[in-house]
Design an enzyme around this catalytic site. Sequence first.
Site, PDB file in Angstrom:
ATOM      1  N   ASP A 129       0.817  -1.212   0.000  1.00  0.00           N
ATOM      2  CA  ASP A 129       0.000   0.000   0.000  1.00  0.00           C
ATOM      3  C   ASP A 129       0.853   1.265   0.000  1.00  0.00           C
ATOM      4  OD1 ASP A 129       1.015   0.044   2.547  1.00  0.00           O
ATOM      5  OD2 ASP A 129      -0.907   0.346   3.557  1.00  0.00           O
ATOM      6  N   VAL A 131       3.084   2.094   2.132  1.00  0.00           N
ATOM      7  CA  VAL A 131       3.536   2.437   3.488  1.00  0.00           C
ATOM      8  C   VAL A 131       4.117   1.176   4.129  1.00  0.00           C
ATOM      9  CG1 VAL A 131       2.822   3.385   5.733  1.00  0.00           C
ATOM     10  CG2 VAL A 131       1.595   4.066   3.648  1.00  0.00           C
ATOM     11  N   ASP A 139       6.503  -5.868   3.612  1.00  0.00           N
ATOM     12  CA  ASP A 139       5.161  -5.660   3.061  1.00  0.00           C
ATOM     13  C   ASP A 139       5.176  -4.766   1.820  1.00  0.00           C
ATOM     14  OD1 ASP A 139       5.978  -3.660   4.893  1.00  0.00           O
ATOM     15  OD2 ASP A 139       3.936  -2.902   5.068  1.00  0.00           O
ATOM     16  N   GLU A 140       6.291  -4.080   1.571  1.00  0.00           N
ATOM     17  CA  GLU A 140       6.361  -3.195   0.398  1.00  0.00           C
ATOM     18  C   GLU A 140       7.415  -3.648  -0.601  1.00  0.00           C
ATOM     19  OE1 GLU A 140       4.072  -0.820  -0.040  1.00  0.00           O
ATOM     20  OE2 GLU A 140       3.257  -1.501   1.868  1.00  0.00           O
ATOM     21  N   HIS A 293       5.231 -33.557   4.798  1.00  0.00           N
ATOM     22  CA  HIS A 293       5.159 -34.841   5.522  1.00  0.00           C
ATOM     23  C   HIS A 293       6.486 -35.600   5.464  1.00  0.00           C
ATOM     24  CE1 HIS A 293       4.026 -37.169   1.751  1.00  0.00           C
ATOM     25  NE2 HIS A 293       4.777 -38.050   2.383  1.00  0.00           N
ATOM     26  N   ASP A 342       0.667 -29.578   2.286  1.00  0.00           N
ATOM     27  CA  ASP A 342       1.793 -30.524   2.385  1.00  0.00           C
ATOM     28  C   ASP A 342       2.956 -30.041   1.522  1.00  0.00           C
ATOM     29  OD1 ASP A 342       3.314 -32.680   3.007  1.00  0.00           O
ATOM     30  OD2 ASP A 342       2.081 -34.183   1.984  1.00  0.00           O
TER      31      ASP A 342
HETATM   32  C1  4AZ Z   1       4.077 -42.284  -0.248  1.00  0.00           C
HETATM   33  O1  4AZ Z   1       3.873 -42.905   0.808  1.00  0.00           O
HETATM   34  C2  4AZ Z   1       3.007 -42.236  -1.297  1.00  0.00           C
HETATM   35  N1  4AZ Z   1      -0.259 -43.247  -4.918  1.00  0.00           N
HETATM   36  C3  4AZ Z   1       3.139 -41.382  -2.361  1.00  0.00           C
HETATM   37  C4  4AZ Z   1       2.158 -41.330  -3.320  1.00  0.00           C
HETATM   38  C5  4AZ Z   1       1.045 -42.117  -3.233  1.00  0.00           C
HETATM   39  C6  4AZ Z   1       0.887 -42.999  -2.183  1.00  0.00           C
HETATM   40  C7  4AZ Z   1       1.887 -43.045  -1.198  1.00  0.00           C
HETATM   41  C8  4AZ Z   1      -0.004 -42.013  -4.296  1.00  0.00           C
HETATM   42  O2  4AZ Z   1       5.138 -41.678  -0.447  1.00  0.00           O
END
Ligand code: 4AZ
Length: 489
Positions: A129, A131, A139-140, A293, A342
Amino acid sequence: MDINSGQPPYYENHGYQPENFYVTRQPVDTNMYPQYPHPYYPPSVPHYVTRVPTHQTAPPVVQPKPPSAKVCTPKIKKILCIVLSVAILLTVAIIAAVLIWYFVISSCPGSSIECGSSGTCVSPSEWCDGVAHCPNSEDENRCVRLYGPNFILEVYSSVSKSWYPVCHDDWNDSYGKTACKDMGYNINTYYYSQRVASERGSTSFMKLNTSAGNIDLYKKLYKSASCLSGTVVALRCIKCGISSKNANLQGRIVGGSASALKEWPWQVSLHVQGSHVCGGSIITPEWIVTAAHCVEGQLSSPYYWSVYAGILTQSETGYSSAYKVTKIISHPSYNSDSKDYDVALMKLQTSLRLTDAVGPVCLPNPGLFFQPEQECWISGWGAEYQGGKSSEVLNAVMVPLIERSTCNSVNVYNGLVLPTMVCAGYLKGGKDSCQGDSGGPLVTENNSVWWLVGDTSWGTGCASRRRPGVYGNMTVFTDWIYRNMQANR
Ligand code: 4AZ
């Protein structure tokens, strides 16, 4: 925005939305395939058991004593003292934990955005914005984006609350490098600025005020209805998405075939204690995109990981050099039950040497459209059949995107596919990612450039009927990725 929420036929990348946009939580998928492998587990929930002293305080009283003396024996005082000390220590520990959570782990409440990793939160309306609200003006800084398949540079006008292309008049590489740096790229990877005919009928541009002297690029830009040259800036901050792959060649994963060198130069193998655990994608010489994961629990420490790039077979890891990791950043909204958000970033200790066999994939620009059944490719060293061991060779296979509505139908994933996810594969089964492919790329070719559409996330089993692969929706993550690249340079 949900890339599938628009009407068919397009998956539209709107980009640059606060990642807290999606708040829906779905039920836990009890059938979810477990993370591969299971070398470590996060510690189970700690139990704080209050210890109560159980020993006898005094022998039976023989002689009567005044009541006060009965209560305040030195032993009782001692116990009180211990209990009090423990209580104080516990309180201090809880306060410290809350403070650490607030300043280190917590993301910002609601839709507000965190300034880098400073813990300061600002509302989306305060970004760009004009500022500065953040301690380091984050933010800018990045009110700039690359739009569509042609990488058209656009700058945000805080006045009109809209994005405009930059007129090429008076533009040079020095401005290009500044814009790239503000997006989170290192200027060493700068590729080029090019002039591109502006879209027919365009009437709003950002123009450079060259007489403004040596001030900030964005302060030099003003909104204008005209652009003399009729050309706008196409900006490439890194030479990305180059593959030797012939798009027509049918290329295992499950149901795939072995890859050739230079086909998937962004593919990396992520190792823990000498074993392949997950895949990843190079986006810059120092940043790898993988799945959150993959780096859960103990594995969130960069210390465990080694990165191998430019290899086809796992045996090559025996003599090729491993890159060490300095930082791992998981998406703050990642949910290990639902697999929402993920995605994670790994920063390497030393930059990768880019070659034809080692190079970045392009992050999807906002305004990039994917067809509902767009042909995409997955690659990895994952198992070649459900329950198998990881593959010696890098496999790849073509998987078309599957519309989220189809993937969420009762006989497929019944609502488990969130807006932060995309499905790809075949409802009839046969070709799919599997254990060990996680974190690796789902890519597509568009305009002679390969784009990262997703990161391998989950699925029930591998290549089974009505159980396609589910991938992190990179379009939703790009803004978070750029912000983190910029804040952790
Ligand atoms: C896994 O455990 C995994 N068919 C990755 C992809 C899929 C299933 C398991 C998708 O890394």
